[in-house]
Design an enzyme around this catalytic site. Sequence first.
Site, short mmCIF file in Angstrom:
data_model
loop_
_atom_site.label_atom_id
_atom_site.label_comp_id
_atom_site.label_asym_id
_atom_site.label_seq_id
_atom_site.Cartn_x
_atom_site.Cartn_y
_atom_site.Cartn_z
N ASN A 298 0.80 -0.98 -0.03
CA ASN A 298 -0.02 0.16 -0.06
C ASN A 298 0.86 1.27 -0.05
O ASN A 298 2.15 1.19 0.14
CB ASN A 298 -0.92 -0.12 1.31
CG ASN A 298 -0.11 0.01 2.50
OD1 ASN A 298 0.51 0.73 2.89
ND2 ASN A 298 -0.47 -1.22 3.10
N PRO B 125 -2.83 -12.24 10.89
CA PRO B 125 -3.31 -11.81 12.12
C PRO B 125 -3.28 -10.54 12.42
O PRO B 125 -2.82 -9.76 11.64
CB PRO B 125 -2.01 -12.41 13.01
CG PRO B 125 -0.91 -12.59 11.89
CD PRO B 125 -1.27 -12.61 10.64
N ILE C 146 -2.47 -7.69 14.40
CA ILE C 146 -1.43 -7.61 15.32
C ILE C 146 -1.77 -6.80 16.38
O ILE C 146 -1.55 -7.08 17.70
CB ILE C 146 -0.16 -6.69 14.49
CG1 ILE C 146 0.47 -7.63 13.50
CG2 ILE C 146 0.93 -6.30 15.61
CD1 ILE C 146 1.28 -6.66 12.54
N PHE D 19 -4.55 3.06 15.00
CA PHE D 19 -4.87 4.14 14.11
C PHE D 19 -5.94 3.54 13.21
O PHE D 19 -6.27 2.25 13.06
CB PHE D 19 -3.72 4.48 12.90
CG PHE D 19 -3.01 5.49 13.36
CD1 PHE D 19 -2.08 5.30 14.40
CD2 PHE D 19 -2.86 6.74 12.73
CE1 PHE D 19 -1.39 6.27 14.89
CE2 PHE D 19 -2.06 7.56 13.12
CZ PHE D 19 -1.36 7.63 14.44
N LYS E 77 -13.53 0.01 15.70
CA LYS E 77 -12.35 -0.57 15.71
C LYS E 77 -11.84 -0.34 17.24
O LYS E 77 -11.21 -1.55 17.79
CB LYS E 77 -11.19 -0.07 14.79
CG LYS E 77 -11.33 -0.50 13.57
CD LYS E 77 -10.55 0.25 12.35
CE LYS E 77 -10.83 -0.39 11.23
NZ LYS E 77 -10.13 0.31 9.87
N LYS F 267 -11.10 -4.11 18.77
CA LYS F 267 -9.93 -4.69 19.12
C LYS F 267 -9.43 -4.39 20.41
O LYS F 267 -8.27 -4.51 20.74
CB LYS F 267 -8.80 -3.77 17.99
CG LYS F 267 -9.37 -3.79 16.48
CD LYS F 267 -8.08 -3.61 15.66
CE LYS F 267 -8.71 -3.72 14.11
NZ LYS F 267 -7.29 -3.89 13.32
O1 PMT Z 1 2.87 6.16 6.54
P1 PMT Z 1 2.03 7.56 6.25
O2 PMT Z 1 2.42 7.85 4.45
O3 PMT Z 1 2.89 8.53 6.92
O4 PMT Z 1 0.67 7.56 6.40
C1 PMT Z 1 0.15 7.45 7.69
C2 PMT Z 1 -0.95 6.37 7.96
C3 PMT Z 1 -2.25 6.75 6.96
C4 PMT Z 1 -0.72 4.92 7.17
C5 PMT Z 1 -1.11 6.22 9.22
O5 PMT Z 1 -1.75 7.36 9.78
C6 PMT Z 1 -2.69 5.32 9.52
O6 PMT Z 1 -3.63 5.72 9.29
N1 PMT Z 1 -2.20 3.87 9.75
C7 PMT Z 1 -3.21 2.85 9.99
C8 PMT Z 1 -3.70 2.33 8.53
C9 PMT Z 1 -4.55 0.89 8.37
O7 PMT Z 1 -4.07 0.35 7.96
O8 PMT Z 1 -5.55 1.34 9.05
P2 PMT Z 1 -6.65 -0.05 9.50
O9 PMT Z 1 -7.89 0.80 9.57
O10 PMT Z 1 -6.48 -0.95 8.17
O11 PMT Z 1 -6.06 -0.65 10.48
C10 PMT Z 1 -6.63 -0.30 11.83
C11 PMT Z 1 -5.57 -0.33 13.08
O12 PMT Z 1 -5.28 -1.85 13.10
C12 PMT Z 1 -4.07 0.08 12.71
O13 PMT Z 1 -3.78 0.51 13.86
C13 PMT Z 1 -3.47 -0.94 12.22
O14 PMT Z 1 -2.26 -0.62 12.29
C14 PMT Z 1 -3.88 -2.13 12.82
N2 PMT Z 1 -3.93 -3.39 12.21
C15 PMT Z 1 -4.57 -3.56 10.92
C16 PMT Z 1 -4.52 -4.69 10.22
C17 PMT Z 1 -3.78 -5.91 10.96
N3 PMT Z 1 -3.51 -7.15 10.41
N4 PMT Z 1 -2.88 -5.79 12.23
C18 PMT Z 1 -3.08 -4.46 12.85
O15 PMT Z 1 -2.32 -4.35 13.76
#
Ligand code: PMT
Length: 404
Positions: A215, A312, A314, A330, A344, A348
């Site tokens: 991504n 998984p 994380i 995030f 979330k 989570k």
């Molecule tokens: O890296 P940059 O270009 O500076 O951009 C920053 C960002 C947009 C990536 C960052 O600010 C951000 O929003 N990160 C989370 C992106 C994301 O994948 O969000 P999500 O809604 O899919 O996931 C929710 C949360 O679960 C996140 O904290 C993610 O790290 C966590 N997660 C998701 C999937 C997974 N398998 N394991 C996780 O821990």
Amino acid sequence: MTVNHALTGKKILLGISGGIAAYKCAELTRRLKDQGAEVRIVMTAAAKEFITPLTMQAVSGHEVADNLLDPSAQSSMGHIELGKWADLVLLAPATAHLIARLRAGFGDELLTTLCLATTAPIAVSPAMNMEMYLSPATQENISVLAQRGTLIWGPGKGPQACGDIGPGRMLEPDDLVQRVIAFFNPEKAIFEGINITITAGPTQEALDPVRYISNHSSGKMGFSLAEMAQKMGANVTLISGPVNLPTPTNVNRINIKSALQMHAASIDSLAHCDIFIACAAVADYRAEDIASHKIKKQKEIDDLTIKLVKNPDIIADVASHANRPFCVGFAAETQDVEHYAADKLKRKNLDLIAANNVAMAGQGFNSEQNALTVFSANQRVDISLADKKVVAFQLLEIIRQHYK
Ligand code: PMT
């Protein structure tokens, strides 16, 4: 006297509104300049009743800006330029009237207009009679500004110009200078001795030896958090996907590629982790089988199906671990941000979640700036659009308030 230049190179825009504490602004300006800051002054019409523009011009070394509609002033440095120039907008004294106008988003005079136009952080130093300060209207206005990410510095308590004794005094110039120094020098160590693990960047999920699913995460947000957390005194472990960024000073960086590797490194880090911040954009799925040789294009086959299996989660696994740290996630969303973030947070089992609207241009993935809305189970705080390091600092301050 030893002059300490803790603010060298910093540009402070001091906005003065019409309260008796305005007389302290000459001293405040001088003290900020003693620390190396460049200071420009914007005054409201009422402020000029309490201290003259000539005095403020003499101490700041710059012409005072006070008129939104003056063509000559606007052609030198108008509200947009002033807003862009500032590293910090400090409103001191901020009267009840100014605070109400900021909350409402007024743009009919120079000071409030530049507050609308700036992306610099805004700090408000309230100064007013204690009953005015304690009135439900002012309290609500201040609380809304704080939720939007405005820094609220003060007020102090003590005898007031009207004879009352209570909260409402503008902080003394020395206190305000200390706040400004702490803002720009977060190494004031509020995380001294605390271990923070931060995940950052994208993951790469291999399909074959040359291809992967990934991504647009650049790692900038996570690396900004790592840099600021380290400066604030934390021992930082940064678990990073493949990004093109230097490691922040004194940060322990662990490079990984896939979600499975990030998962393993994250669980390992829990042996010494008080706060876990999941900023990485982790792939939700990976290929069930990684081809051992490059997948060849085949003439007679138009469709190619690759079976994906779930990675998984994380942060969810960290949050349910026996040795559970304080967990901050995030949420990158393109619609219904609040709803998905709240979901979330609960699903989570997180302590806080920072929601990104990644559909907005100029923020989120691979941009220099970001804006966040931070949710806990019962509170919401907005951090307005600013450089990712400024946003990181504000998010870490919020984390510190919630972390016991
Ligand atoms: O890296 P940059 O270009 O500076 O951009 C920053 C960002 C947009 C990536 C960052 O600010 C951000 O929003 N990160 C989370 C992106 C994301 O994948 O969000 P999500 O809604 O899919 O996931 C929710 C949360 O679960 C996140 O904290 C993610 O790290 C966590 N997660 C998701 C999937 C997974 N398998 N394991 C996780 O821990």
